[in-house]
Design an enzyme around this catalytic site. Structure first.
Site, PDB file in Angstrom:
ATOM      1  N   TYR A   1       2.726  11.655 -19.204  1.00 18.19           N
ATOM      2  CA  TYR A   1       3.571  11.334 -20.372  1.00 18.19           C
ATOM      3  C   TYR A   1       3.834   9.839 -20.538  1.00 18.19           C
ATOM      4  CZ  TYR A   1       7.897  12.098 -17.429  1.00 18.19           C
ATOM      5  OH  TYR A   1       8.889  12.086 -16.492  1.00 18.19           O
ATOM      6  N   GLU A   2       4.431   9.497 -21.650  1.00 19.53           N
ATOM      7  CA  GLU A   2       4.633   8.089 -22.053  1.00 19.53           C
ATOM      8  C   GLU A   2       3.319   7.323 -22.129  1.00 19.53           C
ATOM      9  OE1 GLU A   2       7.342   6.631 -23.117  1.00 19.53           O
ATOM     10  OE2 GLU A   2       8.783   8.190 -22.649  1.00 19.53           O
ATOM     11  N   GLY A   3       2.269   7.989 -22.579  1.00 19.89           N
ATOM     12  CA  GLY A   3       0.931   7.398 -22.587  1.00 19.89           C
ATOM     13  C   GLY A   3       0.234   7.744 -21.285  1.00 19.89           C
TER      14      GLY A   3
ATOM     15  N   ARG B   1       8.132   2.651 -19.791  1.00 23.17           N
ATOM     16  CA  ARG B   1       6.970   2.792 -18.909  1.00 23.17           C
ATOM     17  C   ARG B   1       7.275   2.309 -17.493  1.00 23.17           C
ATOM     18  NH1 ARG B   1       2.014   1.828 -23.344  1.00 23.17           N
ATOM     19  NH2 ARG B   1       2.246   3.949 -24.168  1.00 23.17           N
TER      20      ARG B   1
END
Lengths: 585, 585
Positions: free
Chosen positions: A434-436, A294
């Site tokens: 993306y990635e949450g 993140r």
């Protein structure tokens, strides 16, 4: 010039504004110091500017193709990746035990910013491989480690993370892929995954997939999910590549941007894989590397914003249109127009504070991994946990907004492909998702991170900021910078206490989340501007110091006041959002 | 359903929230009343939903092509345009003298919103034709009018506006195209124009270009610019099409969005044209229709935001992911999540207030054109002048931001083409740039419009808002809506006075412009929300009224507080922006 690396700013941060002495201590064995760091960053910057930045615009126009089930990447990518791997860059911060250079992640993140700014589609190849490497290092058996890590760290093989399914995105508990034991220690994995970055390519070597799937009779929800390693080619005992594994690329996603990145729909059809970590602990295994991933995504937002700024400045100095204030009748460069400066300085106010905060946080991450004292490790890890969602979401939100402003500087030319500005906007957009998604990050901050250490962690961080702001104030001459930041921090403290109190109601958490995260980020940026302004004041009168003070004043004068509006929105609470029945939307 | 027209909201606005009686009076001859309006809007909505919305996504994927110098539009467009023209829609508000239906522009603008939301690339064809028609009506000779207007108004022929050159965008005074008298009343036009929407197509008929160029020995700058009409095919005395004029499409622009719209680079090579209006008054001729064009562009932003909202709501009701607050263990539709609601309600707070303000302003425009009393016309025209840059810039800024939020609701699916959300973002982006960038609009508002009527015009508008807010307050029960709007209006008054005082310095104008425009827009939206809330309170307890009150509260509680941050940014002034020398950027 397609891309100008932020080397002056990096030098300012590493040698003046941020204390990097802990890194020199922790990485003494690797001979790390600022000189080494700056030499490597200069080299990386050169690679970014000369090798991958020129591939960015043509790569966007060409895009990847799927032919007879094979991914054809854009011309130049395979060669650029080989050059990158040969330079040893893939293993910069990886474990020396498996061939890595064991240098600080801080350094890796700064390289990541440049890779992402020069060519995000390219940067995702080494970035995702690194993520896979970290999961394997942390959770896989020694056999898997010895088989896969050396070639992934050398760059010979790449990695991919296969998490999302069409009905399971944010809510991975819904995923349906299955893994059935083959009886020989391996598993047969079956299912379809979507949005798989670097899922396949034509660089040669192997592609190592980490796949989330369910064992037979696994419970529903996230507790039934396990993690598996499935290579594109099975690996023979001597390390050579064997049979093709039974998974394939179903299609390439037709995306808004990052066209040169092969984002795959993957079909696993009894693909052979091996368990990584404990059964039912797959999400846990993925999340051990989430902080690093993140931060990486946050730096993507920052990197593209910096790249867009560089092009917009060049254009603004060159483009003659209208008359500058106080100027003669002749057309003047549009950089004289206050509104153009407003856009450029806003981008800079975000990117430079963001870069400073990234360095500070990355050092905490290195401390969390390498410090000899467990208490120091835990303290640093807690701060990284707190700041990770802020960096992921705020850097990518501000990053996207920055690309839009940089595009606006170009007027109509910003809307056409040739100038590259609209590509920045399209590419930057993915990092918010993306990635949450950034909404998920905000929930993580408000719903989980504000609760850590019995709710004290955030306030400890505020104390740390307050102490540094007092030090900055004591330098003198920058009260117009430190005073509004101190005031904003006081507001943030109060808001935090109120938000924590309301957190018993999950609806209140969700209602506050995004605005609170943005407020938190703005105050953190203010802290970094106060710190940089104090450094610039003490550091003499170079042009860079002059610029730092000027941008700090734009930040505190024009941007920091947004915290007041955010506070009002947060305090408005959940009720107005919940009032409307779903059928009235 | 690809597109749902906002018919319920239009009914609410025309029959309850906004007084349309002036239109019924002014257009009595055409039999205009709300029933007729709503019948026509329903028909137009049907066309948008059934004919052009289904072409939007495939049109984006296909795009226009240039083959052997000929523009090939995307499949379905030519037929759709023929259907639209046959329905008489091209002449809805055009002069009856030339075959138009002479109905209110208000109606036309509401149709424009729907066309733009359903398919912006399509909507630009009739939109630009209408712009060309207006310039011809206002400035051309009777011969040109009689030759061109009937077929442009019927839709048989289309129009294009050729203004921009590569070195002359915002600053048209720099343009270089030449027009040399042929001695027979016509001119030979030579030059290259870029960004020419609908510059050519394969619909059949003729394409009527209005071209800005310089006569020989014309002075430098804007005073040397004249306007010319140059048809793709010269028109014979009997009205039939004759020889091909000597201009051609050099290339199609490779754009971020509106791929189904053929945006052309046009080469004029001694093209035959005729003067429209006086020599040297070309910009003036273009600007007579600018108010209408800019309102049209504002409605594009609004229309796309509404379309994106519709899809995002449908998705949010359908997508099961995570648990809603207070819900059981089963995955719930994401419309239960407060953060998803925050995004949806923010879009709605902007679009519904915007639509109301558009109707109100459009009625002023009809009054300005058709009222029998010159004083009434002048008063209405002044208000339209004031609000035009606000509507163009704020609707397109909020519109773009809305498409980004709607895309975010889709998570990763928002980033791929199939769902159509990323197209909305790409298409909406152009509206912030063309017809004068939003920075130019803000300059127009602060630098010119605030100076009108000796600086009193804006304050007269504030008085008008204040009076209506007092009326809304008197309805009772909505103090939580009216009070913050009244407070924000008071701030806007004060800020305006300060901005007007600083306007003697053009740098201050530029520094304040964009933030001031946004603040002005938010307060105007607040006025409309107070008005709609009062209407809803008086109107009984229907579901639509309930929704209006709920959205009004989201607007005043969460969004209107942004005015405080904008005020601080405005008051920060030009000095911080000008501090940094150009070489330090």
């Amino acid at each position: 010039m397609d891309y100008t690396p932020p080397l002056d700013d990096l030098r300012f941060l590493l040698t003046q504004a941020i204390d990097t002495s802990e890194l020199s201590t922790l990485f003494a064995e690797q001979g790390f110091d600022n000189d080494l760091a700056l030499t490597l960053l200069e080299e990386a910057g050169k690679f970014c500017a000369e090798v991958i930045a020129p591939l960015n615009l043509p790569g966007d126009a060409t895009g990847c193709r799927l032919e007879d089930g094979k991914v054809i990447t854009v011309p130049g990518f395979a060669q650029a990746y080989a050059t990158y791997a040969e330079g040893g860059w893939c293993g910069l911060s990886a474990e020396p035990e498996y061939g890595g250079q064991g240098l600080p992640r801080t350094l890796q993140f700064l390289v990541d910013e440049m890779l992402s700014g020069a060519n995000l589609s390219f940067g995702l190849f080494p970035g995702l491989t690194r993520g896979a490497v970290e999961a394997i290092v942390a959770h896989a058996s020694d056999e898997l480690k010895n088989t896969y890590l050396p070639k992934m760290i050398s760059g010979e093989w790449t990695g991919a993370m296969a998490l999302t399914e069409s009905n399971a995105g944010t809510d991975l508990g819904l995923l349906r892929s299955k893994a059935v034991p083959n009886g020989d220690g391996s598993y047969a994995i079956t299912g379809t995954k979507i949005f798989i970055s670097s899922g396949d390519h034509d660089f040669g070597g192997n592609v190592i997939h980490l796949v989330l799937a369910r064992l037979p009779d696994a419970p529903e929800g996230v507790k039934g999910i396990s993690l598996f390693l499935a290579p594109k080619f099975l690996v023979n005992a001597d390390g050579s590549l064997g049979a093709r594994n039974s998974f394939s690329v179903g299609s390439l996603e037709h995306k808004m941007g990052i066209h040169a990145q092969p984002t795959c729909v993957m079909n696993y059809d009894n693909a052979t894989g091996w368990l990584v970590g404990e059964p039912g602990r797959g999400l846990n295994a993925m999340f051990t590397m989430m902080n690093a991933e993140r931060l990486f995504v946050g730096l993507q937002g920052l990197g593209i914003a910096h790249a867009a700024y560089g092009k917009a400045v060049a254009y603004a100095k060159d483009r003659l249109q209208g008359r500058a204030p106080g100027d003669s009748r002749a057309p003047a460069p549009i950089i004289g127009h206050p509104d153009v400066r407003r856009m450029l300085l806003t981008i800079r106010a975000f990117t430079e504070a963001g870069r400073a905060l990234a360095v500070w946080t990355a050092i905490r991450m290195d401390v969390a991994h390498h410090h000899t004292d467990a208490a120091e490790r835990a303290k640093a890890d807690a701060l990284v946990s707190l700041l990770t969602p802020v960096i992921k979401a705020a850097f990518t939100d501000f990053g996207f907004e920055s690309t839009v402003m940089a595009q606006q500087v170009f007027g109509g030319h910003g809307y056409v492909h040739e100038w590259g500005m609209e590509q920045f906007v399209r590419d930057a957009r993915i990092a918010q998702i993306y990635e949450g998604t950034n909404g998920v990050q905000a929930h993580d901050l408000v719903g989980r991170k504000l609760g850590l250490s019995n709710g004290k962690l955030a306030h400890e961080f505020f104390d740390l900021m307050a102490a540094e702001l007092a030090e900055a104030r004591a330098v003198g001459g920058i009260d117009d910078i430190t005073a509004p930041v101190e005031a904003a921090l006081a507001r943030l403290r109060d808001v935090t206490t109120r938000v924590q109190a309301r957190n018993v109601d999950i609806a209140e958490t969700g209602a506050a989340a995004c605005d609170y995260l943005r407020m938190f980020a703005l105050v953190s940026f203010g802290w970094m501007w106060a710190r940089m302004a104090a450094t610039a004041t003490k550091g003499g009168d170079t042009k860079l110091h002059e610029a730092k003070l000027a941008v700090a004043r734009v930040f505190t004068g024009r941007l920091l006041p947004q915290t007041a509006a955010l506070e009002a929105a947060i305090d408005n609470g959940a009720a107005p959002l919940l009032q409307l029945a779903a059928d009235l939307f």
